[in-house]
Enzyme design. Structure first.
Site, PDB file in Angstrom:
ATOM      1  CB  SER A 233       8.535 -15.599  18.596  1.00  9.31           C
ATOM      2  OG  SER A 233       7.663 -16.240  17.690  1.00  9.31           O
ATOM      3  CE  LYS A 234       4.096 -14.581  15.988  1.00  6.93           C
ATOM      4  NZ  LYS A 234       4.111 -13.213  15.437  1.00  6.93           N
ATOM      5  CB  SER A 235       4.002 -18.058  24.233  1.00  9.34           C
ATOM      6  OG  SER A 235       5.311 -18.504  24.508  1.00  9.34           O
TER       7      SER A 235
END
Length: 306
Positions: A233-235
């Site tokens: 979700s952060k990449s």
């Protein structure tokens, strides 16, 4: 001697928030929850957690459901939308207030800064026009349970969490209340979801106890990391899964659940893959630990840091 009630039918669920398209991490939770339900011959339901209008993306819920169908993950019953459940949440809240288990709170986030945001007593000096409602967590309240994947979990709610919100100051229902009320209403017996919600489970168990509700079993899947150890979700790896070509993502999710590649190797369609996966799924192979790497899914092996 009275006849004991029949056991509850096995029932699992997948509950995405409509904040965007379905990503691989969500697919992992969907497939994992589907497999756990199916291995017990149970039903699998889908619930849309549309409780936070400012964060919702128009059309996202419909797109998520369309993607699930394209991947062969079809719920056994009508989809439940939390936005339609206000009366049920209000009834539960009123019951908690009447029993003294909940209270109206005028504290702001700034007022709780000294305790790191943990509410242990009301410190507001003036009433707010939009107070929140919190569950009262008494001192020395510790909740312990055994997670089907992560093992023993224990949390001191009073020290680590404090009095938590049931209805927000903006009038929105809090996740903790809604999920407890809906799991009970839908007869959920087993909650399979990502390990990012592991710390929320003791709150939900405590709230179930306050409401006199049965607790389902819990299994928290390791979170999917990309090749560099970042949460998807952060990449940049957090791209929507491809409805037009479901098999690669399904195979990757199967591998991340620790399952061997051979049983699904010859599957040429999502339905064939899910059928083979249902027969071969072994919960004992699901990696323990809160994170798992996507890097090794090509050969069916998953790295799971603790």
């Amino acid at each position: 001697m009275p006849t004991p009630p029949p056991p509850r039918p096995e029932r699992g669920r997948f509950a995405p928030s409509p904040t965007g398209p379905l990503h691989f991490g969500s697919l992992l939770a969907a497939l994992g929850s589907w497999l756990y339900a199916r291995r017990a011959g149970g039903q699998w339901l889908v619930r849309i957690e549309d409780l936070d209008p400012p964060r919702e993306v128009p059309g996202a819920a419909a797109a998520q459901l369309r993607t699930l169908h394209a991947f062969g993950l079809v719920p056994d019953g009508e989809v439940l939308y939390q936005s339609s459940r206000g009366e049920a949440y209000r009834a539960a809240l009123e019951r908690l207030l009447a029993n003294g288990d909940a209270f109206v709170c005028h504290c702001s986030r700034a007022a709780l800064a000294a305790t790191g945001g943990i509410h242990r007593r009301c410190v507001a000096e003036t009433p707010r026009p939009d107070p929140a409602v919190r569950l009262r967590v008494r001192p020395a309240t510790r909740v312990a349970y055994r997670d089907l994947i992560q093992g023993a979990v224990s949390q001191d709610l009073a020290e680590e969490v404090g009095d938590f919100v049931l209805r927000r100051a903006d009038g929105c229902w809090a996740y903790q209340l809604a999920v407890v009320v809906d799991d009970a209403a839908q007869g959920i017996t087993e909650v399979v979801r990502g390990a990012d919600l592991l710390a929320s489970t003791p709150r939900q168990i405590h709230l179930q106890q306050r409401l006199g509700l049965s607790s389902p079993r819990y299994a928290h899947l390791p979170l999917a990391l990309d090749d560099h150890g970042r949460k998807l979700s952060k990449s940049l790896s957090s791209l929507p899964v491809d409805e037009a070509d479901p098999l690669p993502a399904l195979r990757a999710a199967w591998a991340m659940l620790g399952q061997p590649a051979a049983p699904i190797a010859s599957a040429g369609s999502p339905s064939a893959l899910l059928s083979a996966a249902q027969r071969a799924f072994d919960p004992a192979l699901v990696p323990r630990g809160r994170e798992a790497s996507l890097a090794a899914t090509h050969n069916g092996n998953v790295t799971a840091p603790s």
